[in-house]
Design a protein around this motif. Structure first.
Motif, PDB file in Angstrom:
ATOM      1  N   ARG A  17       0.825  -1.209   0.000  1.00 58.48           N
ATOM      2  CA  ARG A  17       0.000   0.000   0.000  1.00 58.48           C
ATOM      3  C   ARG A  17       0.857   1.257   0.000  1.00 58.48           C
ATOM      4  NH1 ARG A  17      -4.707   0.139   4.132  1.00 58.48           N
ATOM      5  NH2 ARG A  17      -4.935   2.115   3.075  1.00 58.48           N
ATOM      6  N   THR A  18       2.104   1.155   0.408  1.00 63.00           N
ATOM      7  CA  THR A  18       2.994   2.301   0.388  1.00 63.00           C
ATOM      8  C   THR A  18       3.759   2.373  -0.928  1.00 63.00           C
ATOM      9  OG1 THR A  18       3.266   2.115   2.770  1.00 63.00           O
ATOM     10  CG2 THR A  18       4.906   3.412   1.591  1.00 63.00           C
ATOM     11  N   LEU A  19       4.241   1.223  -1.406  1.00 59.29           N
ATOM     12  CA  LEU A  19       5.121   1.224  -2.569  1.00 59.29           C
ATOM     13  C   LEU A  19       4.380   1.323  -3.903  1.00 59.29           C
ATOM     14  CD1 LEU A  19       7.788  -1.397  -1.471  1.00 59.29           C
ATOM     15  CD2 LEU A  19       7.932   1.076  -1.420  1.00 59.29           C
ATOM     16  N   ILE A  20       3.180   0.813  -3.999  1.00 57.47           N
ATOM     17  CA  ILE A  20       2.473   0.842  -5.284  1.00 57.47           C
ATOM     18  C   ILE A  20       2.173   2.281  -5.732  1.00 57.47           C
ATOM     19  CG2 ILE A  20       0.286   0.259  -6.404  1.00 57.47           C
ATOM     20  CD1 ILE A  20       0.502  -2.488  -5.132  1.00 57.47           C
ATOM     21  N   TRP A  27       6.850   5.798 -12.197  1.00 55.13           N
ATOM     22  CA  TRP A  27       6.696   5.289 -13.569  1.00 55.13           C
ATOM     23  C   TRP A  27       6.120   6.373 -14.480  1.00 55.13           C
ATOM     24  CZ3 TRP A  27       1.694   3.579 -15.613  1.00 55.13           C
ATOM     25  CH2 TRP A  27       1.797   3.071 -16.908  1.00 55.13           C
ATOM     26  N   LEU A  28       5.092   7.092 -14.012  1.00 52.70           N
ATOM     27  CA  LEU A  28       4.487   8.145 -14.824  1.00 52.70           C
ATOM     28  C   LEU A  28       5.475   9.273 -15.110  1.00 52.70           C
ATOM     29  CD1 LEU A  28       0.931   8.369 -13.259  1.00 52.70           C
ATOM     30  CD2 LEU A  28       1.555   7.468 -15.498  1.00 52.70           C
TER      31      LEU A  28
END
Length: 191
Positions: A17-20, A27-28
């Motif tokens: 939940r923190t890393l995603i 990535w964007l």
């Protein structure tokens, strides 16, 4: 003043939940930066052509994989209805990853296009499918037995506050002026 009841603590956030969200944001930013670098080197029309080509190729791949998956499902159902044994090597695989590759191609960006093109290569798709299958089997072995209803029940029991409030729901469809005399008051619930 203490009451002897421990103060409730917030549940610990999982790493996912923190890393995603952080990974998605990185990535964007990387996609946008790479698009501007390529547009500066090759020109804006070249980047536009790459993005449009990726979207068209992704749509074709998704359509083809969807048709193949539907045909495979239809053949399997027909074999089961006729009582025939499944054919040798008739193992479902690749269609989901092929659709994921098409989706990645349809997303605007060069990194997602490269990942989508990698998923179109059969050996890469097979290796990734085996890895995902092993990972899922490992997680299923670690999981405790039970039904989906048990999981929801446990989620309710292990809420952070753990409080239960007893009460009665009174639905007032009729305004108080139009009620009959005996319906105005109700006794309270007793525990």
């Amino acid at each position: 003043m203490t009451t002897g009841v421990p103060t409730p603590t917030a549940p610990r956030r999982s790493r996912a939940r923190t890393l995603i969200p952080l990974g998605t944001a990185a990535w964007l930013v990387l996609e946008i930066w790479l698009l501007t670098v390529v547009a500066g080197a090759a020109g804006g029309l070249t980047v536009l052509a790459l993005l449009l080509g990726g979207a068209v190729l992704g749509a074709v791949v998704i359509k083809r994989a969807g048709r193949r998956a539907f045909r495979s499902l239809t053949e399997t159902l027909q074999r089961q209805q006729s009582g025939l044994a499944p054919a040798d090597g008739d193992r479902p695989g690749g269609n989901g990853l092929l659709m994921l590759g098409g989706l990645l191609l349809m997303l605007p960006g060069l990194i997602s296009d490269a990942a989508g093109l990698l998923l179109l290569v059969p050996p890469v798709r097979a290796a990734l499918g085996r890895y995902a299958e092993r990972s899922l089997e490992r997680r299923m072995r670690k999981a405790t037995p039970g039904s989906l209803g048990d999981a929801f029940r446990q989620a309710r029991i292990h809420r952070p506050d753990g409080k239960v409030v007893q009460g009665e729901v009174i639905r007032e469809d009729v305004p108080p002026q139009q009620r009959r005399a005996g319906e105005e008051s109700r006794p309270p619930l007793t525990p």
